[in-house]
Design a protein around this motif. Structure first.
Motif, PDB file in Angstrom:
ATOM      1  N   VAL A   1      -2.018  -5.758  -3.906  1.00  0.00           N
ATOM      2  CA  VAL A   1      -1.520  -6.084  -5.394  1.00  0.00           C
ATOM      3  C   VAL A   1      -0.105  -6.732  -5.424  1.00  0.00           C
ATOM      4  CG1 VAL A   1      -2.422  -3.697  -6.263  1.00  0.00           C
ATOM      5  CG2 VAL A   1      -0.254  -3.526  -5.082  1.00  0.00           C
ATOM      6  N   LEU A   2      -0.181  -7.443  -6.560  1.00  0.00           N
ATOM      7  CA  LEU A   2       1.152  -8.264  -6.607  1.00  0.00           C
ATOM      8  C   LEU A   2       1.914  -7.277  -7.485  1.00  0.00           C
ATOM      9  CD1 LEU A   2       2.551 -11.118  -6.718  1.00  0.00           C
ATOM     10  CD2 LEU A   2       1.525 -11.467  -8.875  1.00  0.00           C
ATOM     11  N   GLN A   3       3.397  -7.406  -6.773  1.00  0.00           N
ATOM     12  CA  GLN A   3       4.263  -6.452  -7.426  1.00  0.00           C
ATOM     13  C   GLN A   3       5.319  -7.351  -8.377  1.00  0.00           C
ATOM     14  OE1 GLN A   3       3.045  -3.406  -6.703  1.00  0.00           O
ATOM     15  NE2 GLN A   3       4.899  -2.692  -6.127  1.00  0.00           N
TER      16      GLN A   3
ATOM     17  N   GLN B   1      -9.630  -0.764  -2.163  1.00  0.00           N
ATOM     18  CA  GLN B   1      -9.491  -1.176  -3.691  1.00  0.00           C
ATOM     19  C   GLN B   1      -8.302  -0.490  -4.209  1.00  0.00           C
ATOM     20  OE1 GLN B   1     -12.889   1.156  -5.004  1.00  0.00           O
ATOM     21  NE2 GLN B   1     -13.876  -0.505  -5.712  1.00  0.00           N
ATOM     22  N   PRO B   2      -7.512  -1.606  -4.455  1.00  0.00           N
ATOM     23  CA  PRO B   2      -7.738  -3.108  -4.336  1.00  0.00           C
ATOM     24  C   PRO B   2      -6.956  -3.184  -2.878  1.00  0.00           C
ATOM     25  CG  PRO B   2      -5.535  -2.476  -5.441  1.00  0.00           C
ATOM     26  CD  PRO B   2      -6.335  -1.115  -5.319  1.00  0.00           C
TER      27      PRO B   2
ATOM     28  N   GLN C   1       1.748  -6.044  -2.083  1.00  0.00           N
ATOM     29  CA  GLN C   1       1.730  -4.843  -1.621  1.00  0.00           C
ATOM     30  C   GLN C   1       0.461  -4.351  -0.929  1.00  0.00           C
ATOM     31  OE1 GLN C   1       4.159  -1.381  -3.066  1.00  0.00           O
ATOM     32  NE2 GLN C   1       2.291  -0.755  -3.633  1.00  0.00           N
TER      33      GLN C   1
ATOM     34  N   LYS D   1      -1.658  -0.941   0.646  1.00  0.00           N
ATOM     35  CA  LYS D   1      -1.650   0.369   1.023  1.00  0.00           C
ATOM     36  C   LYS D   1      -2.697   0.912   2.148  1.00  0.00           C
ATOM     37  CE  LYS D   1      -2.778   4.748  -1.877  1.00  0.00           C
ATOM     38  NZ  LYS D   1      -3.583   5.050  -2.903  1.00  0.00           N
TER      39      LYS D   1
ATOM     40  N   ARG E   1       4.990  -4.237   2.391  1.00  0.00           N
ATOM     41  CA  ARG E   1       5.170  -5.344   1.293  1.00  0.00           C
ATOM     42  C   ARG E   1       5.822  -6.683   2.029  1.00  0.00           C
ATOM     43  NH1 ARG E   1       8.618  -2.215  -3.137  1.00  0.00           N
ATOM     44  NH2 ARG E   1       7.076  -0.505  -3.969  1.00  0.00           N
TER      45      ARG E   1
END
Lengths: 283, 478
Positions: free
Chosen positions: B380-382, B376-377, B388, B390, B439
């Motif tokens: 992610v869009l940077q 969660q998530p 990205q 995690k 990334r």
């Protein structure tokens, strides 16, 4: 059962079934009986030492004075004693210092996980993944800046950005053209962006201004992600048309980050700031 | 009518059972078995097999390098076996070890009966030692019975106290030796006498002392009769082809006393002279001549006793001997081992277990890595247009020293690991977590899920150590 015992002289109880099946009075093994009496004594002693017998609507107190609540409190005290060492250090430190100290930041993350779940996850999601109408905390796109101190300030004071509804100011064609340029990640390519005053808040380059909390319109990350079934373009058009938190426009988007300064202690907010910073987007 | 016939047959079967049950005198603990001690071939084997337990007493004092050679360090969750350190993560090998011994028990029992019960079981061995002490102090069975019945006197008290004191010494040593496998043995003795050992250690020693004293001193054969599940389990593993201590009823029956002056050729009785020596030496007090029974732990002491008597009366030995019931009944040679499928199946499973353990022990890596992808998530869009992911990496260091390690990642083109040069200290014997961000530019992604491989690298005394783990990089739906 037979009236006359057909097996006289045998150690049976006189209970006979199907002519010849009968119950004998053989003793159980001695060790079994010893264990049986030992467990009876155990039970009795236990009932004296611990609460066991009903006395009215309560139970006896037990001479050991043991209660579940006491045991629970002792457990909590033990945990607090472990935490105290870190908590006293955190008290005198800024969120930035906590973030820089590896041991403490690890503690802050572990301890703030529950705080985040209780106070933040309802809107921002358990892992800071956000949701329709609620910003993602795990990316590095911040309206007000992703520095640790800014995050701390956001949590304690709250945020409420305002964007004027442009539905009455701009024509539908102008809004459509602006929205297309924004969707392409290049808002400055539309002359309206400069002429109609968007640059006042979103900047000459369209990258937003952290001071105002205005959005960066060039990076493809949107504060208001499209609702289910809605296209990105429609979502952008809606934002331009009705604005954000515009009191004069009933259809305006609502976006309020409540202030947690009065609900949470300073130390808790510092820990939360570290936690959010470590989601992966802190600057 | 046939109905009546079958009822009558049933009736007679039940009556036979009851009639036989009179034979089975069940000792439920009210009677102390005072077994006679005799020398002989199997007696010697029994001492030799019991000597395996010497390892239990002296094992903890062997050293390997700086520490105890075999130490089950429960507080630190580490298990040291010679040069190998096994962590809970490697515990699947314990299951294989247990499987191996379970099968060893099965194969031994299928071939030669309750070998474990008769020769190796701690209950048998400790009872043997306790009754040996009793025999030395109180004398042979008749004397012991007399002493038990005699009124209390100074000499009786002296003998009894000495016996119980010695029993307690053995019991306490048993308890301490057990704990010494889990606690540095030399520290344990020091801590015990300075009253600094943990309450758990004292408690365990007390439990083992009480257990040994009661089980070997008082319960004895009662434990085998009524307490032990393995006694029952092994009982059902035996079949007619199993070689067990058995009484040759063809040769022995009808049993009868030797008549004085009767020439051997006029004898009408079998070889059994009904001297009851086999019962006298039996540690569980059963009569082997009734055939296989639950009380028989197959210690073979009755074989020694019978052979000695047979030699004295000039008849061939082996009236009681290791023999299968099949060959006894049909007077044939037993089937060779390799023709019995059970042997092959058991051996195959045991070999697999051993192979697994050997593989496990030889492939124990000092550094192990686990990668947990954040859910969660998922990504992610940077703001620079990259995606990205995690991960929480768990670095397990099985060495005895902390070592600095670096993490690297291989994966799709354009993969960037944030803080790749960061050095993490992997704590010894522990799992060190570390968060890692990967990334990739959005347009470089070729699929929603792309495999990535994490590698942890460290160095100790010039030796390169590494471990790796596969995971995935997740991007937006395509």
């Amino acid at each position: 059962m037979a009236d006359n015992n057909p097996y006289p002289g045998e150690n049976n109880t006189g209970h006979v079934w199907d002519d010849n099946l009968r119950e004998l009075t053989n003793p159980p093994p001695r060790w079994w009986m010893l264990a049986f009496w030992a467990s009876v004594i155990w039970w009795a002693v236990y009932g004296v030492l611990y609460p066991m017998w009903p006395v009215g609507h309560e139970s006896n107190k037990g001479v050991m004075g043991w209660t579940q609540m006491d045991e629970y409190k002792k457990g909590v005290d033990e945990v607090e004693a472990v935490r105290a060492e870190f908590e006293t250090q955190i008290k005198g430190m800024s969120a930035a210092d906590i973030l820089a100290a590896p041991g403490l930041s690890q503690y802050a993350v572990a301890s703030a996980k529950v705080l985040f779940g209780d106070n933040c996850a309802a809107c921002h999601g358990g892992g800071g993944q956000g949701g329709p109408g609620y910003p993602v905390l795990a990316d590095d796109d911040w309206l007000y800046g992703g520095g640790i101190d800014t995050i701390q300030q956001t949590i304690s004071m709250g945020r409420k950005g305002i964007m004027t509804a442009h539905g009455k100011i701009l024509s539908d064609a102008e809004i459509g053209s602006l929205a297309k340029a924004i969707e392409a990640g290049d808002p400055t390519s539309d002359p309206n962006f400069t002429q109609k005053g968007c640059i006042a808040c979103h900047g000459m380059d369209g990258k937003g201004m952290a001071v105002l909390g205005s959005a960066n319109l060039t990076d493809g990350i949107y504060r208001f992600s499209p609702a289910e079934g809605e296209s990105l373009l429609d979502s952008i058009v809606y934002t331009i048309k009705y604005g954000v938190n515009d009191a004069t426009e009933p259809k305006s988007r609502e976006a309020v980050m409540p202030a947690f300064g009065e609900r949470l202690s300073d130390d808790d907010i510092k820990k939360l700031a570290v936690y959010v910073h470590k989601f992966g987007g802190g600057q | 009518m046939s109905g009546n016939d079958s009822t009558a047959t049933q009736q007679s079967v039940v009556d036979d059972l009851y009639a036989e049950s009179v034979h089975w005198h069940l000792n439920t603990g009210e009677e102390t078995i005072h077994a006679k001690r005799m020398g002989g071939y199997w007696r010697k084997i029994k001492w030799l097999s019991a000597a395996v337990w010497i390892i239990f007493f002296i094992g903890p004092y062997f050293q390997w390098g700086e520490r105890q050679a075999i130490l089950f360090d429960i507080p630190n969750r580490q298990f040291h076996i010679l040069g190998i350190t096994v962590l809970p993560q490697d515990f699947w090998m314990l299951s294989l070890t247990l499987l191996f011994f379970a099968l060893l028990l099965a194969v031994a029992t299928a071939l030669a009966g309750r070998v474990y019960c008769g020769f190796f079981c701690f209950q048998t061995v400790w009872t043997d030692v306790f009754t040996w002490l009793e025999d030395r102090l109180e004398g042979p069975p008749q004397k012991r019975r007399k002493l038990d019945e005699a009124p209390m006197s100074f000499s009786k008290a002296r003998i009894k106290l000495t016996k119980h004191f010695l029993w307690l010494v053995v019991s306490v040593l048993t308890g301490i030796s057990f704990v010494a496998w889990f606690y540095d043995a030399f520290d344990l003795w020091r801590d015990l006498f300075t009253i600094q050992a943990s309450p758990v250690a004292y408690g365990t020693i007390a439990l083992f002392t009480a257990g040994t004293y009661v089980l070997a001193g008082y319960m004895r054969e009662q434990a085998c009769f009524w307490l032990c599940p393995y006694a029952r389990i092994q009982g059902v593993m035996i079949d007619k082809t199993t070689v067990v201590p058995a009484y040759d009823f063809h040769r022995g029956e009808p049993r009868g006393r030797i008549k004085k002056g009767q020439p051997e050729e006029e004898r009408t009785t079998g070889d059994c002279v009904d001297c009851k020596m086999c019962i006298a030496v039996c540690p569980t007090g059963v009569d082997i001549r009734h055939g296989q029974q639950e009380g028989c732990i197959m210690c073979a002491l009755c074989i020694d006793a019978c052979d000695e008597v047979m030699e004295k009366v000039g008849r061939p030995t082996g009236l009681i001997r290791y023999e299968s019931y099949e060959s006894l009944e049909t007077n044939t040679k037993p089937k060779p081992l390799y023709k019995r499928p059970r042997v092959w199946i058991y051996t195959a499973i045991m070999s697999l277990a051993v192979l697994g353990i050997v593989y496990g022990l030889t492939s124990l890596a000092p550094l192990e890595l686990k990668a947990i992808h954040d859910r969660q998530p998922l990504f992610v869009l940077q703001s620079d247009g990259s995606i990205q992911n995690k991960y929480t990496l768990k670095i397990l260091n099985k060495l005895t020293e902390d070592i600095p390690v670096t993490i690297s990642a291989e994966g799709p083109e354009g993969l960037i690991m944030v803080d790749e040069q960061l050095v993490t200290t992997a704590r010894h014997g522990k799992v060190t977590p570390r968060t890692v961000f990967l990334r990739v530019q959005k347009e470089l992604l070729t699929a929603e899920t792309i495999p990535v491989k994490f590698t942890v690298k460290g160095e100790l005394d010039g030796q390169q150590l590494q471990g790796s783990r596969n995971s995935v990089f997740i991007g937006p739906k395509r």
